[in-house]
Design an enzyme around this catalytic site. Structure first.
Site, PDB file in Angstrom:
ATOM      1  N   TYR A 248       0.866  -1.172   0.000  1.00  0.00           N
ATOM      2  CA  TYR A 248       0.000   0.000   0.000  1.00  0.00           C
ATOM      3  C   TYR A 248       0.910   1.231   0.000  1.00  0.00           C
ATOM      4  CZ  TYR A 248      -3.520   3.373   1.628  1.00  0.00           C
ATOM      5  OH  TYR A 248      -4.342   4.466   1.762  1.00  0.00           O
TER       6      TYR A 248
ATOM      7  N   ASP B 291      -2.372  -1.247  -3.991  1.00  0.00           N
ATOM      8  CA  ASP B 291      -2.695   0.134  -4.328  1.00  0.00           C
ATOM      9  C   ASP B 291      -1.387   0.904  -4.383  1.00  0.00           C
ATOM     10  OD1 ASP B 291      -3.511   2.740  -4.494  1.00  0.00           O
ATOM     11  OD2 ASP B 291      -4.730   2.736  -2.669  1.00  0.00           O
TER      12      ASP B 291
END
Length: 252
Positions: free
Chosen positions: A107, A146
Site C-alpha cells: 500500500y 494500491d
C-alpha cells in the site's frame, strides 16, 4: 492460480458490505488486501473463510493503513515491512515466500493534498524498488496492491485536469517508470495495452463511479521470469464495498 488484490478501505467496513460473499464467490488462491485499518485482534472472519490462512501487517497508528494476505497455501516464510524503520511503522508491506516466488502486498503512501508528502513518497518509491529488487535476486516476485499512481494518461479519466495532483504528478509517474525499467511487468497493461476506461478507484463524490470517472491505481506487477506463466489480468469493477475494486491476475 488466481490472485486478487483489493484496497478494502477498512476491512471491518468491507465485512459489512459483502466482503466474505465476494471471497466465496471468486475463490482466489491468494487475496492481497490494502488499507485494512485494523489490528489483527479486531478482525474475525466467519467459518466461510476457514480455507484461507490469514496474515496481517498493521500500522502502529490505530485505524490507519495496514495490509493483509489471505492464502490457501501455507507460505514458507512471512515478513512484515521492508526492513527500514522510517517506513515500517505504517504497515505498508507484507511478504509471503512460496517455493517458486515471493508475493508482496503493498500500500504505497499517498502524496496527499498540496503534495505535502511528495518528498516522502519519492523516497518510498526508491526504497520499495530496492526491496523488491533484493527479493528478486533470490526468486521471482509478484507484488500487488494500491500503488497510488495512474501511470499514463490512459490510466485515468481526466488526465489534463489532474496533471499536478497527487497520484498523477511527474514524480510519481517516474517512480512507476523505474519499476518498469527494472523489468517488472504491469500485468493488466500486458494484456490490455491500449484499452481506455479501465479503472480501479473512483471518488465518492459526484457519482464518479456510476459515470466511470476513475483512476487505475491498483496493480499486479510480475518479474519477467514469470511472464510465460501469466494467463490473464482483469479489473472487477462490478465488485462494490470500497471506493476501490479488486484486480485479478491468473498465473499458470
Amino acid at each position: 492460480m488466481k490472485l486478487h488484490s483489493w484496497n478494502v478501505n477498512g476491512i471491518r467496513a468491507a465485512q459489512k458490505k459483502g466482503f466474505e460473499d465476494y471471497v466465496v464467490a471468486h475463490q482466489p488462491d491468494l487475496l492481497l488486501l490494502q488499507e485494512t485499518k485494523a489490528q489483527p485482534e479486531q478482525v474475525e472472519f466467519t467459518s466461510a473463510l476457514d480455507d484461507w490462512k490469514v496474515f496481517w501487517n498493521s500500522a502502529e497508528r490505530k485505524g490507519y493503513s495496514g495490509v493483509g494476505i489471505l492464502s490457501r497455501e501455507e507460505p514458507l516464510d512471512v515478513s512484515r515491512g521492508i526492513g527500514m524503520t522510517e517506513h515500517d511503522s505504517e504497515g505498508r508491506v507484507l511478504t509471503l515466500e512460496f517455493p517458486d516466488f515471493y508475493l508482496v502486498s503493498v500500500y504505497t503512501p499517498n502524496a496527499q493534498n498540496e503534495l505535502r508528502r511528495l518528498d516522502y513518497r519519492q523516497q518510498w518509491d526508491r526504497d520499495f524498488l530496492k526491496y523488491i529488487g533484493k527479493l528478486e535476486k533470490e526468486k521471482p516476485v509478484v507484488f500487488g496492491g494500491d500503488l497510488n499512481v495512474a501511470h499514463t494518461e490512459i490510466d485515468l479519466a481526466r488526465p489534463k485536469a489532474n496533471r499536478k495532483n497527487a497520484g498523477f504528478t511527474d514524480e510519481e509517474r517516474a517512480g512507476f517508470d523505474n519499476i518498469v525499467k527494472a523489468g517488472f511487468i504491469d500485468s493488466f497493461r500486458s494484456f490490455h495495452p491500449d484499452e481506455p476506461d479501465h479503472y480501479s478507484w473512483w471518488s465518492f463524490r459526484g457519482g464518479a463511479r456510476a459515470r466511470n470517472v476513475g483512476w487505475r491505481l491498483d496493480y499486479f506487477c510480475v518479474s519477467p521470469q514469470l511472464r510465460d506463466r501469466m494467463q490473464s489480468a482483469k479489473i472487477h469493477a462490478d465488485v462494490m464495498g470500497s471506493d476501490h475494486c479488486p484486480v485479478e491476475l491468473i498465473l499458470g
